[in-house]
Design a protein around this motif. Structure first.
Motif, mmCIF file in Angstrom:
data_model
loop_
_atom_site.group_PDB
_atom_site.id
_atom_site.type_symbol
_atom_site.label_atom_id
_atom_site.label_comp_id
_atom_site.label_asym_id
_atom_site.label_seq_id
_atom_site.Cartn_x
_atom_site.Cartn_y
_atom_site.Cartn_z
ATOM 1 N N ILE C 130 0.817 -1.198 0.000
ATOM 2 C CA ILE C 130 0.000 0.000 0.000
ATOM 3 C C ILE C 130 0.853 1.250 0.000
ATOM 4 O O ILE C 130 2.025 1.218 0.348
ATOM 5 N N ASP C 131 0.207 2.335 -0.407
ATOM 6 C CA ASP C 131 0.856 3.632 -0.317
ATOM 7 C C ASP C 131 0.362 4.268 0.985
ATOM 8 O O ASP C 131 -0.819 4.598 1.090
ATOM 9 N N PRO C 132 1.222 4.422 2.001
ATOM 10 C CA PRO C 132 0.766 4.867 3.325
ATOM 11 C C PRO C 132 -0.029 6.180 3.284
ATOM 12 O O PRO C 132 -0.945 6.384 4.072
ATOM 13 N N ALA C 133 0.331 7.050 2.362
ATOM 14 C CA ALA C 133 -0.375 8.343 2.305
ATOM 15 C C ALA C 133 -1.820 8.169 1.855
ATOM 16 O O ALA C 133 -2.722 8.875 2.320
ATOM 17 N N GLU C 134 -2.035 7.204 0.975
ATOM 18 C CA GLU C 134 -3.385 7.065 0.405
ATOM 19 C C GLU C 134 -4.227 6.026 1.132
ATOM 20 O O GLU C 134 -5.441 6.125 1.192
ATOM 21 N N HIS C 135 -3.527 4.999 1.669
ATOM 22 C CA HIS C 135 -4.277 3.871 2.225
ATOM 23 C C HIS C 135 -4.843 4.213 3.593
ATOM 24 O O HIS C 135 -4.144 4.697 4.466
ATOM 25 N N GLY C 136 -6.079 3.952 3.794
ATOM 26 C CA GLY C 136 -6.683 4.103 5.115
ATOM 27 C C GLY C 136 -6.911 5.528 5.556
ATOM 28 O O GLY C 136 -7.209 5.768 6.724
ATOM 29 N N GLY C 137 -6.763 6.478 4.691
ATOM 30 C CA GLY C 137 -7.078 7.875 5.027
ATOM 31 C C GLY C 137 -6.305 8.400 6.207
ATOM 32 O O GLY C 137 -6.845 9.139 7.039
ATOM 33 N N GLY C 138 -5.041 8.049 6.354
ATOM 34 C CA GLY C 138 -4.219 8.612 7.423
ATOM 35 C C GLY C 138 -4.447 7.969 8.774
ATOM 36 O O GLY C 138 -3.854 8.382 9.775
ATOM 37 N N GLU C 139 -5.328 6.965 8.849
ATOM 38 C CA GLU C 139 -5.548 6.273 10.124
ATOM 39 C C GLU C 139 -4.355 5.395 10.446
ATOM 40 O O GLU C 139 -3.679 4.906 9.550
ATOM 41 N N PRO C 140 -4.102 5.135 11.746
ATOM 42 C CA PRO C 140 -3.019 4.193 12.091
ATOM 43 C C PRO C 140 -3.388 2.787 11.621
ATOM 44 O O PRO C 140 -4.577 2.440 11.538
ATOM 45 N N CYS C 141 -2.388 1.953 11.345
ATOM 46 C CA CYS C 141 -2.608 0.602 10.827
ATOM 47 C C CYS C 141 -3.518 -0.192 11.756
ATOM 48 O O CYS C 141 -4.423 -0.912 11.313
ATOM 49 N N LEU C 142 -3.269 -0.061 13.051
ATOM 50 C CA LEU C 142 -3.990 -0.877 14.029
ATOM 51 C C LEU C 142 -5.461 -0.501 14.138
ATOM 52 O O LEU C 142 -6.244 -1.234 14.748
ATOM 53 N N ALA C 143 -5.848 0.606 13.553
ATOM 54 C CA ALA C 143 -7.266 0.986 13.606
ATOM 55 C C ALA C 143 -8.124 -0.047 12.892
ATOM 56 O O ALA C 143 -9.270 -0.287 13.253
ATOM 57 N N CYS C 144 -7.555 -0.669 11.852
ATOM 58 C CA CYS C 144 -8.332 -1.648 11.089
ATOM 59 C C CYS C 144 -7.735 -3.042 11.112
ATOM 60 O O CYS C 144 -8.451 -4.029 10.894
ATOM 61 N N HIS C 145 -6.420 -3.169 11.339
ATOM 62 C CA HIS C 145 -5.765 -4.475 11.229
ATOM 63 C C HIS C 145 -5.232 -4.974 12.563
ATOM 64 O O HIS C 145 -4.610 -4.214 13.300
ATOM 65 N N GLN C 146 -5.502 -6.261 12.846
ATOM 66 C CA GLN C 146 -4.910 -6.870 14.031
ATOM 67 C C GLN C 146 -3.718 -7.670 13.518
ATOM 68 O O GLN C 146 -3.872 -8.587 12.717
ATOM 69 N N PRO C 147 -2.494 -7.347 13.975
ATOM 70 C CA PRO C 147 -1.301 -7.941 13.369
ATOM 71 C C PRO C 147 -1.300 -9.464 13.353
ATOM 72 O O PRO C 147 -0.803 -10.066 12.413
ATOM 73 N N HIS C 148 -1.855 -10.113 14.378
ATOM 74 C CA HIS C 148 -1.810 -11.567 14.383
ATOM 75 C C HIS C 148 -2.836 -12.157 13.402
ATOM 76 O O HIS C 148 -2.726 -13.312 13.018
ATOM 77 N N HIS C 149 -3.828 -11.343 13.045
ATOM 78 C CA HIS C 149 -4.833 -11.803 12.090
ATOM 79 C C HIS C 149 -5.274 -10.590 11.267
ATOM 80 O O HIS C 149 -6.342 -10.041 11.469
ATOM 81 N N PRO C 150 -4.409 -10.172 10.332
ATOM 82 C CA PRO C 150 -4.564 -8.854 9.716
ATOM 83 C C PRO C 150 -5.684 -8.745 8.701
ATOM 84 O O PRO C 150 -6.029 -7.660 8.272
ATOM 85 N N ASP C 151 -6.253 -9.888 8.293
ATOM 86 C CA ASP C 151 -7.285 -9.829 7.255
ATOM 87 C C ASP C 151 -8.471 -9.012 7.756
ATOM 88 O O ASP C 151 -8.980 -9.250 8.841
ATOM 89 N N VAL C 152 -8.867 -8.075 6.933
ATOM 90 C CA VAL C 152 -9.982 -7.211 7.333
ATOM 91 C C VAL C 152 -11.302 -7.842 6.886
ATOM 92 O O VAL C 152 -11.444 -8.177 5.720
#
Lengths: 409, 254, 152
Positions: C130-152
């Protein structure tokens, strides 16, 4: 590999950026080359009976010894653990050319050079032992192994043994320097080094440098002693220098032509390196000033009739240029072989420090040391007169007119 | 040094054997040293690695893990393993543009963007643990060697620091550790693999681009890998017997 | 007869010196060649042990399973299932040896996620980037993804 490495051009494997072998490793083949070359000159007289170079016989041997004594020093300074270097004698890895070093060196030093010098000088040593006093007398007595006998028969035996030694000395000298060429020539990882010609190129450039050195030393010492230079000797040396040079140049040209013709994967990268980073040291110093000009000067002497002074000047110039050129050749092989990346995509720079264990200052000191040693050797065992040390009886007994013995020498 | 008579005779016998070439062929089956590797038999293993270029994402985990696990100097440009990035404009394999910023330790800042017609990929590099290694051939004293289990190792207490092996390695994987003045290089995490663990680089590789393999183990997945992928080794013309098998290796890789 | 011998006596003494030197060398060699040299090849057998004796910094994923089996169960079937724990959590051999003395730490999410998933043209196209600037609208990664089970 970028802004953090301003001295790197293009891409190099990360561990290649720093050079492994420094100027000290340039010095080592240069020094052993001088040893081998000086010895070959001496053997010209002993084995090939080129009587004209007799005046330089002893000087050549002492020169070889002085430089041979210094030869291991650059290596010891370079090693990460010089205190472990004796391991080369304990567990030499027979697959490694470098493992030969200890034994070939020791063999050449002890069994060839020292023995030959001892045998040639023995008469003078004994006479000097008799005629000196104090510490000097002790030194000479030790050198004579406590034996005082210089009867004609013993000297004749010495002569025969010495001749035999020189005969094995020649391949030994070849081995002493040839294996250094093999150390480089057998490294398949490095295309600048890897060629079967390497030991032979090293050897012939060694012969050239050694002859040039002895020639220069002979002229220098003659000047210092205010003694006339034996022109027949000098001209003969100059001729042999020219012959050796022609062979050396032919071999190096062959290597170059071969590389350019085959143009294998390494060629473009090496070609760029020679045109840029090695331009001064290879094209200017080694080829033009160090080979072509001396050959031209030496050839000139053969083709045009010139007076003594002119010839001496030409020889001196050719000699100095030769030594510079052969040093440059060693530099180009050792340093040049590390300036380019084995990926053929980049180059680095050699940063030569001055005051550093492997810097320019120790290199200069190491090059001066053999001359200091030579000066001591020449004082201790004068090479002049070729065996005409102060006359004396064969044994002290004869001096007293006592027991019957061989007639006085 | 205490030498009793039996010891002396043994040593004399040993060195006499050493002086003959047959000493090199003299093999013992040893059960490993109980203290460090109780169940490891050297002759039961022949280590290699499967590297899949098509999986490497250039994250640099392997480079960082190796530096930590093996105490590699952090002063830059000493690497036991590193990652190279290849940019092959127009698919011209003779003129790749290669870079390896700090060996890939901190990742690869994007430099190229989506340039049409250019091929880009990462290549992890490490010691190839050659079966006929040119580096051990040139060691003058036997301080670096091909172990009986296929790992090329260094005896740091014996190394003279002559640097001949560094010159002889065609892959540039050796360096001199400035702290010990001896040579150092990837040891295939010998201290780990002899305990049944995998190497630090393989452990931390998130995509499985690097996978340790025991070629003597018939059940090891590396055999399947070698059968189902088109593999190459680096610089095959040098006939080093490299055991790092690359799948997806492009012709531009040096 | 003694006359003849006296003519070569110096050579005999020199030869004796040489032989003495060789003998000294052989004795030195017998004493100084390291133990275990030559057993496996031209090297000191102890070097194998020296190389084995290095300390571990990474414990290996099996060590984590001993105490954290629940996390491993949670990861089953996720896109990150095959990744070793220490690939993200760093070297944990000290923690595995003495969990209380050496605590493990939660790595900072954004730089870690980016180190693998930031778009880079050299990464395989099929790899999720992903492009960090565009992906997720500036939200932190953990707002949507759980690292041990990252599938949204």
């Amino acid at each position: 590999m970028d802004a953090t490495l301003p001295h790197v051009l293009g891409f190099m494997y990360p561990n290649e950026v720093e050079l492994q072998w420094s100027i000290l490793i340039v010095l080592y083949p240069f020094i052993t080359g001088l040893v081998a070359g000086a010895f070959i000159l001496a053997s010209l007289e002993k084995v090939f009976n080129v009587e004209a170079v007799r005046p330089t016989y002893r000087l050549a041997l002492l020169t070889a010894l002085a430089f041979l004594l210094v030869a291991p020093l650059p290596l010891q300074l370079h090693l990460g653990h010089p205190e472990r270097s004796f391991a080369m004698y304990l567990t030499p890895h027979l697959d490694s050319a470098m493992a030969m070093f200890g034994f070939v060196y020791l063999w050449y030093l002890m069994a060839v050079l020292i023995l030959e010098i001892w045998l040639d000088y023995r008469r003078d040593i004994v006479l000097l032992a008799r005629s000196s006093s104090g510490w000097l007398r002790v030194i000479y007595r030790v050198m004579s192994l406590g034996i005082d006998n210089i009867s004609p028969r013993s000297l004749e035996i010495d002569e025969r043994v010495a001749r035999f030694l020189t005969v094995i000395g020649i391949p030994s000298a070849f081995l002493l320097h040839g294996y250094v060429g093999f150390i480089f020539g057998s490294v398949k990882a490095n295309p600048w080094w890897s060629t079967p010609l390497m030991p032979i190129v090293f050897l012939f450039s060694a012969i050239v440098s050694g002859i040039a050195l002895v020639m220069l030393l002979y002229m220098l010492f003659s000047r210092m002693r205010r003694v006339a230079i034996d022109m027949r000797c000098l001209d003969t040396i100059g001729r042999y220098l020219l012959y050796a040079f022609i062979i050396d140049f032919a071999l190096e040209s062959l290597d170059l032509i071969h590389r350019m013709y085959e143009a294998d994967e390494s060629f473009k990268s090496l070609d760029f390196m020679v045109r840029t980073k090695l331009f001064t040291s290879q094209i200017v110093l080694q080829i033009i000033l160090g080979t072509l000009v001396p050959i031209a000067l030496l050839a000139l002497v053969q083709l045009v009739r010139l007076g003594e002074r002119a010839r001496q000047r030409l020889y001196a110039t050719a000699g100095v240029l030769t030594l510079i050129g052969i040093f440059a050749m060693r530099w180009n092989v050792v340093i040049g072989g590390q300036l380019f990346s084995k990926s053929f995509l980049g180059y680095t720079t050699y940063k030569l420090a001055f005051v550093h264990r492997e810097g320019l200052l120790p290199a200069i000191l190491l090059m001066l040391l053999p001359f200091a040693i030579l000066w001591v050797l020449v004082r201790l065992l004068p090479p002049w007169g070729g065996g005409h040390a102060p006359e004396g009886p064969a044994t002290p007994l004869q001096a007293e007119g006592g027991a019957a013995g061989p007639a006085q020498a | 040094m205490k030498i009793d008579r039996r010891d002396f005779v043994k040593r004399t016998g040993t060195y006499l054997v050493l002086t003959s070439a047959a000493a090199a062929a003299w093999d013992h089956v040893v059960a490993g040293t109980p203290e460090t590797a109780p169940n490891y038999r050297v002759t039961d293993h022949w280590w290699g690695m499967a590297i899949d270029i098509d999986r490497c994402i250039g994250c640099g985990n392997c480079v960082r893990a190796c530096k930590v696990e093996n105490d590699v100097p952090h002063e830059p440009y000493y690497f036991r393993t590193w990652v190279e990035r290849y940019h092959v404009p127009g698919g011209d394999i003779e003129h790749p543009v290669v870079d390896s910023p700090n060996g890939g330790h901190d990742g690869f800042p994007e430099r190229y963007g989506a340039v049409d017609g250019a091929k880009n990929f990462f290549v992890p590099k490490l010691c190839n643990h050659c079966a006929h290694s040119p580096c051990t051939q040139v060691c003058p004293v036997g301080a670096t060697f091909d172990g009986p289990d296929g790992v090329v190792l260094v005896d740091t207490s014996y190394c003279l620091g002559c640097r001949y092996c560094v010159q002889a390695c065609p892959y540039g994987c050796r360096y001199i550790d400035p702290r010990t003045n001896t040579v150092d290089k990837c040891s295939l995490c010998y201290h780990r693999i002899t305990r049944g663990l995998t190497t630090a680089c393989c452990e931390t590789c998130p995509t499985g681009a690097r996978r340790l393999g025991d070629l003597k183990d018939p059940n090891d997945p590396i055999h399947e890998f070698l059968r189902t992928h088109k593999v190459q080794v680096l610089k095959p013309q040098m006939a080093t017997g490299s055991k790092m098998y690359y799948s997806g290796l492009d012709g531009s890789v040096r | 007869m003694s006359g003849r011998f006296s003519d070569v006596q110096h050579l005999v003494r020199m030869a004796a010196l040489f032989i003495a030197g060789v003998v000294v060398f052989l004795i030195l060699r017998a004493l100084l060649v390291p133990e275990g040299f030559g057993v496996w090849g031209h090297f000191r057998a102890g070097a194998l042990d020296d190389n084995r004796a290095r300390p571990l910094r990474f414990a290996g994923r099996e060590a984590c399973a001993e105490c954290h089996a629940d996390v491993l169960d949670a990861r089953v079937g996720s896109k990150h299932a095959a990744i070793g724990c220490e690939a993200c959590h760093g070297p944990l051999a000290a923690h595995a040896a003495d969990p209380d003395a050496a605590r493990a730490s939660r790595p900072e999410a954004a730089p870690l996620c980016r180190s693998c998933h930031e778009r880079n043209v050299a990464r395989p196209a099929a790899f999720p980037q992903i492009d960090p600037a565009e992906h997720g609208g500036g939200e932190p990664c953990l707002a949507c993804h759980q690292p041990h089970h990252p599938d949204v």
